[in-house]
Design a protein around this motif. Structure first.
Motif, PDB file in Angstrom:
ATOM      1  N   HIS A 138      -0.797   0.713   0.999  1.00 47.45           N
ATOM      2  CA  HIS A 138       0.126   1.448   1.860  1.00 47.45           C
ATOM      3  C   HIS A 138       1.419   0.704   2.197  1.00 47.45           C
ATOM      4  O   HIS A 138       2.336   1.289   2.774  1.00 47.45           O
ATOM      5  CB  HIS A 138      -0.582   1.844   3.162  1.00 47.45           C
ATOM      6  CG  HIS A 138      -1.670   2.829   2.953  1.00 47.45           C
ATOM      7  ND1 HIS A 138      -2.980   2.463   2.719  1.00 47.45           N
ATOM      8  CD2 HIS A 138      -1.648   4.183   2.920  1.00 47.45           C
ATOM      9  CE1 HIS A 138      -3.713   3.541   2.563  1.00 47.45           C
ATOM     10  NE2 HIS A 138      -2.940   4.600   2.672  1.00 47.45           N
ATOM     11  N   SER A 139       1.522  -0.564   1.878  1.00 44.97           N
ATOM     12  CA  SER A 139       2.702  -1.346   2.232  1.00 44.97           C
ATOM     13  C   SER A 139       3.919  -0.929   1.415  1.00 44.97           C
ATOM     14  O   SER A 139       3.809  -0.617   0.228  1.00 44.97           O
ATOM     15  CB  SER A 139       2.429  -2.838   2.007  1.00 44.97           C
ATOM     16  OG  SER A 139       3.579  -3.584   2.329  1.00 44.97           O
ATOM     17  N   THR A 140       5.067  -0.957   2.086  1.00 44.63           N
ATOM     18  CA  THR A 140       6.316  -0.660   1.373  1.00 44.63           C
ATOM     19  C   THR A 140       6.990  -1.932   0.862  1.00 44.63           C
ATOM     20  O   THR A 140       8.023  -1.849   0.206  1.00 44.63           O
ATOM     21  CB  THR A 140       7.291   0.097   2.304  1.00 44.63           C
ATOM     22  OG1 THR A 140       7.522  -0.700   3.480  1.00 44.63           O
ATOM     23  CG2 THR A 140       6.714   1.450   2.708  1.00 44.63           C
TER      24      THR A 140
ATOM     25  N   THR B 223       7.818  -4.753   8.777  1.00 41.83           N
ATOM     26  CA  THR B 223       9.020  -3.937   8.928  1.00 41.83           C
ATOM     27  C   THR B 223       9.856  -4.413  10.104  1.00 41.83           C
ATOM     28  O   THR B 223      11.073  -4.613   9.990  1.00 41.83           O
ATOM     29  CB  THR B 223       8.636  -2.450   9.120  1.00 41.83           C
ATOM     30  OG1 THR B 223       7.890  -2.020   7.976  1.00 41.83           O
ATOM     31  CG2 THR B 223       9.866  -1.585   9.294  1.00 41.83           C
TER      32      THR B 223
END
Length: 147
Positions: free
Chosen positions: A138-140, A106
């Motif tokens: 959990h990664s976007t 991010t």
């Protein structure tokens, strides 16, 4: 397609395979690369009450670990440069490896995470954990896992 790829490495043979693939992919599509090494903090609480460890010894050990991490990502940066890929070397210090990987993705504006997996199953996975599995779930941003 992808503009900036984060590759997580620990310097092992398996993660070096992922690094090579990430560099090849970045070169093929004209993407930049961010090489990340996560350094754990010294486990002071593990020894608490059992032995005395000086603050200087802890600092020296953490510096050695950090220096090793920097050497690993610097080598990735050089390997990428040799193939015409712009790369950034990043070292993060945290006990939460998966969270550090996602945070770095991010922070550096990465749109793909590349990492290796040992492919552990059963009790080994339960006992040793899986940072890769945690990042996958959990990664976007998309995650490419190599074995």
């Amino acid at each position: 397609m992808y503009k900036r790829i984060l590759v997580a490495t620990d310097g092992s043979d398996l993660s070096n395979t992922a690094v090579g693939s990430a560099i090849e992919l970045a070169a093929a599509i004209g993407a930049e690369l961010v090489a990340l090494y996560v350094v754990p903090r010294y486990p002071v609480s593990y020894f608490e009450g059992g032995i005395t460890i000086s603050v200087e010894d802890i600092a020296r050990t953490e510096k050695q670990w950090s220096d090793k991490g920097q050497a690993v990502v610097d080598a990735v940066q050089e390997q990428a440069k040799a193939q015409g890929v712009t790369a950034k070397a990043v070292v993060a210090q945290s006990d939460l490896v998966a969270e550090s990987i996602m945070s770095a993705a991010t922070k550096h504006g990465c749109d793909l995470v590349v990492m290796a997996s040992h492919g552990r199953k059963g009790i080994k996975r339960v006992l040793l954990g899986s940072e890769t599995q945690h990042v996958l779930t959990h990664s976007t941003v998309p995650v490419l896992v190599l074995r």
